[in-house]
Design an enzyme around this catalytic site. Sequence first.
Site, PDB file in Angstrom:
ATOM      1  N   CYS A  61       0.831  -1.201   0.000  1.00 25.33           N
ATOM      2  CA  CYS A  61       0.000   0.000   0.000  1.00 25.33           C
ATOM      3  C   CYS A  61       0.869   1.257   0.000  1.00 25.33           C
ATOM      4  O   CYS A  61       0.576   2.228  -0.700  1.00 25.33           O
ATOM      5  CB  CYS A  61      -0.930  -0.012   1.204  1.00 25.33           C
ATOM      6  SG  CYS A  61      -2.094   1.368   1.257  1.00 25.33           S
ATOM      7  N   CYS A  88      -6.227  -3.412   7.372  1.00 26.32           N
ATOM      8  CA  CYS A  88      -7.440  -2.600   7.480  1.00 26.32           C
ATOM      9  C   CYS A  88      -8.659  -3.236   6.844  1.00 26.32           C
ATOM     10  O   CYS A  88      -9.784  -2.941   7.237  1.00 26.32           O
ATOM     11  CB  CYS A  88      -7.189  -1.211   6.883  1.00 26.32           C
ATOM     12  SG  CYS A  88      -6.744  -1.215   5.127  1.00 26.32           S
TER      13      CYS A  88
END
Length: 381
Positions: free
Chosen positions: A126, A222
């Site tokens: 990410c 997440c």
Amino acid sequence: MARVVLAMSGGVDSSVAAHLLLEAGHECIGIFMRHGEESHGVCQVESDNDATENAGLPVLGQSQAGRADHKQGCCTASDAADARRVAAKMGIPFYALDLQEDFRRIVDYFVDDYLKGRTPNPCVKCNHWIKFGRLFDYADGVDADFVATGHYARLMASDQGPQLHRGLDTHKDQSYALFGIGADRLRRMMLPVGGFDKPAIREIASSLGMGVAEKRDSQEICFVTQGHHSDFVKARRPETVGATAGEIVTLDGKVVGTHQGYEAYTVGQRKGLGVAMGTPHFVVRIEPDTQQVVIGPADDLVGERLTASEANWLVDPAAIPNQVEIQIRYNGLPRPGQIVVDPQNADKFQVRFDSPQRAIAPGQAAVIYDGDQVLGGGWID
């Protein structure tokens, strides 16, 4: 004064980063990255489509939805509310950047790597693909000079240009997660909190009344908001349910048990094997072709060598010293060893450690250091 796009997660680090940028005289634009995953407790924030100034990005609504469990991740709607409130307190513009399509690439990588018998690291990907990837595209769109985040790492000047170094707080250092950033982008990066330790950052936040001073650090994936990661994999690839089940075997091929899916296991795992061996046994390797999970005692989990590919270098690979330090997991310590970069293909390298290392896991990053400086790294084969 420079215009800076700052990734704001709603946590204490990026919040204080905003203050430090303003204190240094910069113009700051706060960005919350929406990934749009359709699972409980993630970023289901509403947008105000009438507030479309500054490149047309929507301002976040005040949704207060939380996670479905007690995991401390990032990108929840409550995080968005925290980030927006801090931005308002600082008097800086704040926008949501819809990265649902980009984030789907992260999720697919995560799922596919587990189905390949590897151990993925989506948070590192990410950083490479989104936080210091797509954010630069946005920064270019608003004529921003720099992109900043709240990572604990430092940029140090040199005759060859900026170098990426470990953060001052060795307990919070996040330089490992940044090795894949393009070397050409270091000149346009800012890491405002890297020269502080965590207690100092919390003290600054408290003194400013930000309301996030004691907020816990995000430590979970997440988008896996509840249950085991293998449940998420099966939900995303329902056709694999039952298809990845197989045998648990010892190194000599003896069948000692069965499993419901090899994607539930990682190299080095001890708990949850579901077999009683009399002595501690660990996952030594995963074989997707045979669907076998291979286990063995601790001595069979160590190795002195690794190969890595998809390398990214922040320095000229030809100038890398022969003796370096190599870190093979996010929370691990760097270990001394030697590195050989393929002269015909700098995308690959080999490492030989000075002493055996435990649980060298395919899919994890091997990051190369010279002291505190990040030289580059790659993904363990």
